[in-house]
Design a protein around this motif. Structure first.
Motif, PDB file in Angstrom:
ATOM      1  N   TRP B 170      -5.958   8.953  -7.433  1.00  0.00           N
ATOM      2  CA  TRP B 170      -5.679   9.567  -6.132  1.00  0.00           C
ATOM      3  C   TRP B 170      -6.638   9.045  -5.065  1.00  0.00           C
ATOM      4  O   TRP B 170      -6.215   8.726  -3.960  1.00  0.00           O
ATOM      5  CB  TRP B 170      -5.758  11.093  -6.217  1.00  0.00           C
ATOM      6  N   CYS B 171      -7.912   8.932  -5.416  1.00  0.00           N
ATOM      7  CA  CYS B 171      -8.896   8.417  -4.457  1.00  0.00           C
ATOM      8  C   CYS B 171      -8.498   7.025  -3.970  1.00  0.00           C
ATOM      9  O   CYS B 171      -8.551   6.744  -2.773  1.00  0.00           O
ATOM     10  CB  CYS B 171     -10.283   8.332  -5.091  1.00  0.00           C
ATOM     11  N   ARG B 172      -8.106   6.181  -4.892  1.00  0.00           N
ATOM     12  CA  ARG B 172      -7.712   4.816  -4.511  1.00  0.00           C
ATOM     13  C   ARG B 172      -6.498   4.848  -3.595  1.00  0.00           C
ATOM     14  O   ARG B 172      -6.488   4.206  -2.549  1.00  0.00           O
ATOM     15  CB  ARG B 172      -7.432   3.973  -5.763  1.00  0.00           C
ATOM     16  N   GLU B 173      -5.488   5.609  -3.964  1.00  0.00           N
ATOM     17  CA  GLU B 173      -4.285   5.738  -3.135  1.00  0.00           C
ATOM     18  C   GLU B 173      -4.634   6.254  -1.749  1.00  0.00           C
ATOM     19  O   GLU B 173      -4.164   5.731  -0.743  1.00  0.00           O
ATOM     20  CB  GLU B 173      -3.300   6.736  -3.768  1.00  0.00           C
ATOM     21  N   ALA B 174      -5.461   7.305  -1.730  1.00  0.00           N
ATOM     22  CA  ALA B 174      -5.801   7.954  -0.461  1.00  0.00           C
ATOM     23  C   ALA B 174      -6.579   7.003   0.434  1.00  0.00           C
ATOM     24  O   ALA B 174      -6.284   6.874   1.626  1.00  0.00           O
ATOM     25  CB  ALA B 174      -6.602   9.220  -0.732  1.00  0.00           C
ATOM     26  N   LEU B 175      -7.549   6.298  -0.140  1.00  0.00           N
ATOM     27  CA  LEU B 175      -8.348   5.378   0.668  1.00  0.00           C
ATOM     28  C   LEU B 175      -7.494   4.238   1.203  1.00  0.00           C
ATOM     29  O   LEU B 175      -7.658   3.817   2.353  1.00  0.00           O
ATOM     30  CB  LEU B 175      -9.526   4.843  -0.155  1.00  0.00           C
ATOM     31  N   ALA B 176      -6.565   3.759   0.389  1.00  0.00           N
ATOM     32  CA  ALA B 176      -5.661   2.692   0.845  1.00  0.00           C
ATOM     33  C   ALA B 176      -4.821   3.194   2.020  1.00  0.00           C
ATOM     34  O   ALA B 176      -4.705   2.523   3.050  1.00  0.00           O
ATOM     35  CB  ALA B 176      -4.759   2.248  -0.298  1.00  0.00           C
ATOM     36  N   GLU B 177      -4.293   4.388   1.862  1.00  0.00           N
ATOM     37  CA  GLU B 177      -3.412   4.932   2.897  1.00  0.00           C
ATOM     38  C   GLU B 177      -4.172   5.261   4.177  1.00  0.00           C
ATOM     39  O   GLU B 177      -3.632   5.116   5.271  1.00  0.00           O
ATOM     40  CB  GLU B 177      -2.714   6.190   2.362  1.00  0.00           C
ATOM     41  N   LEU B 178      -5.421   5.692   4.029  1.00  0.00           N
ATOM     42  CA  LEU B 178      -6.184   6.081   5.218  1.00  0.00           C
ATOM     43  C   LEU B 178      -6.784   4.886   5.943  1.00  0.00           C
ATOM     44  O   LEU B 178      -7.200   5.010   7.094  1.00  0.00           O
ATOM     45  CB  LEU B 178      -7.296   7.067   4.840  1.00  0.00           C
ATOM     46  N   SER B 179      -6.855   3.736   5.277  1.00  0.00           N
ATOM     47  CA  SER B 179      -7.452   2.602   5.993  1.00  0.00           C
ATOM     48  C   SER B 179      -6.418   1.788   6.767  1.00  0.00           C
ATOM     49  O   SER B 179      -6.705   1.338   7.865  1.00  0.00           O
ATOM     50  CB  SER B 179      -8.265   1.712   5.047  1.00  0.00           C
ATOM     51  N   ASP B 180      -5.218   1.601   6.209  1.00  0.00           N
ATOM     52  CA  ASP B 180      -4.239   0.826   6.986  1.00  0.00           C
ATOM     53  C   ASP B 180      -3.555   1.656   8.075  1.00  0.00           C
ATOM     54  O   ASP B 180      -2.346   1.800   8.095  1.00  0.00           O
ATOM     55  CB  ASP B 180      -3.214   0.113   6.082  1.00  0.00           C
ATOM     56  N   GLN B 181      -4.403   2.218   8.957  1.00  0.00           N
ATOM     57  CA  GLN B 181      -3.839   2.984  10.088  1.00  0.00           C
ATOM     58  C   GLN B 181      -4.705   2.835  11.301  1.00  0.00           C
ATOM     59  O   GLN B 181      -5.876   3.079  11.263  1.00  0.00           O
ATOM     60  CB  GLN B 181      -3.693   4.452   9.706  1.00  0.00           C
TER      61      GLN B 181
END
Lengths: 181, 181
Positions: B170-181
């Motif tokens: 989840w951390c990896r998914e969340a960090l990926a999603e929160l950075s490409d914005q």
DNA sequence: CCAGGCATGTAACTGGTTACATGATTTG
DNA sequence: CAAATCATGTAACCAGTTACATGCCTGG
């Protein structure tokens, strides 16, 4: 320092719009179901405290149909500020206590069936939770995909899903291991 | 009815052999680390209560080297019986409260960095936990693989591992999603 | 000699739950 | 009319944490 977190849960919901204590309970059950709970015994006294601190304002909701009079609360800028201050502090892990694992640790003291049935019960609950979360995710997409909150709300539900799946996987492994003996 | 569970955690450890209050704390930190915590403020008063109820017995541990005198407790058959009775009751889920998700729910109120760093902190903790659990699993295999408790203890650690992995994912998914914005 | 590990205990506090009391309105 | 839903609130309780007080012994 152990801070009362209920106040922040309440402010979190109030930032979405004016609500009564009852609304807050309901919203908590639908928005926060898989990671947070609040009881009326906390909500009403805390709403009063928040009003004394001018972090919320309230008014009597007259002329409504059904039920007794409601008092509706709205967040103030002081309330939003207090919430923001809390958000910036790193989340603290409060003491972790999982009864199931403590019981399983002592499994040899009771017949094997006991634990098998505990795990099966958990599995049933998790299957129901999985469906709730899927439904929740669909509603989120349908109603809030345009909202700036969408990404984060999605991540919160996603966390529930991943955790739920992991626990389901464990249940299957555990039941398999406990039966071939 | 909300029952004090610390007493059962203490009895669970005492069934492995005689221990002092201090030993119980230490054992808790090593055996239960990833799913249970106890504090001295609970342990000592509860040991007295258990002794009054004759569920444990104690003696002064004289002639030891280092530190002040210890009082060592051992479980009695009444204690084992009480533990067994509790084990048979289905585990109850006590209120669920995860600050991280509540904070993330409000992510739009503060700069995006704040949450990214909270998630990174969690990720760091989880990586450490993952290593602890792996080490714990190795020790378990080395020291207890012949014990009748082994299967269950393994499952308890395994639950920690699956949950830890799910949260890391989840951390990896969340960090990926929160950075490409 | 002092920091740190071993060791026991108590007092104060409080977050949070549970249970209870009350009451209006709608619906079957 | 009973049950369900909406609605607010309080009192009692307690599990569990935190902080503090105390003291022995060892090693650097």
């Amino acid at each position: 320092m152990r801070e009362n977190r209920s106040q922040y849960a309440i402010l979190s919901l109030l930032r979405l719009g004016p609500m009564s204590g009852y609304d807050i309970k309901t919203a908590c059950e639908s928005f926060f179901s898989h990671f947070w709970t609040e009881s009326f015994g906390s909500i009403y006294p805390i709403l009063n405290q928040l009003e004394n601190r001018q972090q919320v304002r309230s008014y009597e909701d007259d002329k409504r149909t059904g039920g007794r009079n409601r008092r509706v609360y709205q967040i103030t800028s002081a309330g939003r500020k207090a919430l923001r201050a809390w958000l910036s502090k790193p989340p603290v892990q409060r003491s972790l206590r999982d009864e199931l694992y403590l019981k399983l640790f002592n499994a040899t003291l009771v017949p094997a069936d006991v634990h098998r049935s505990h795990i099966e019960q958990l599995q049933t609950q998790l299957i129901a939770l999985k469906q709730d979360l899927a439904q929740h995710m669909r509603e989120l997409k349908a109603q809030h995909s345009a909202s700036p909150d969408y990404t984060h709300w999605r991540l919160v539900v996603r966390a529930g899903q991943l955790s739920c799946d992991a626990r389901l996987k464990w249940c299957r492994e555990a039941l398999a291991e406990l039966s071939d003996q």
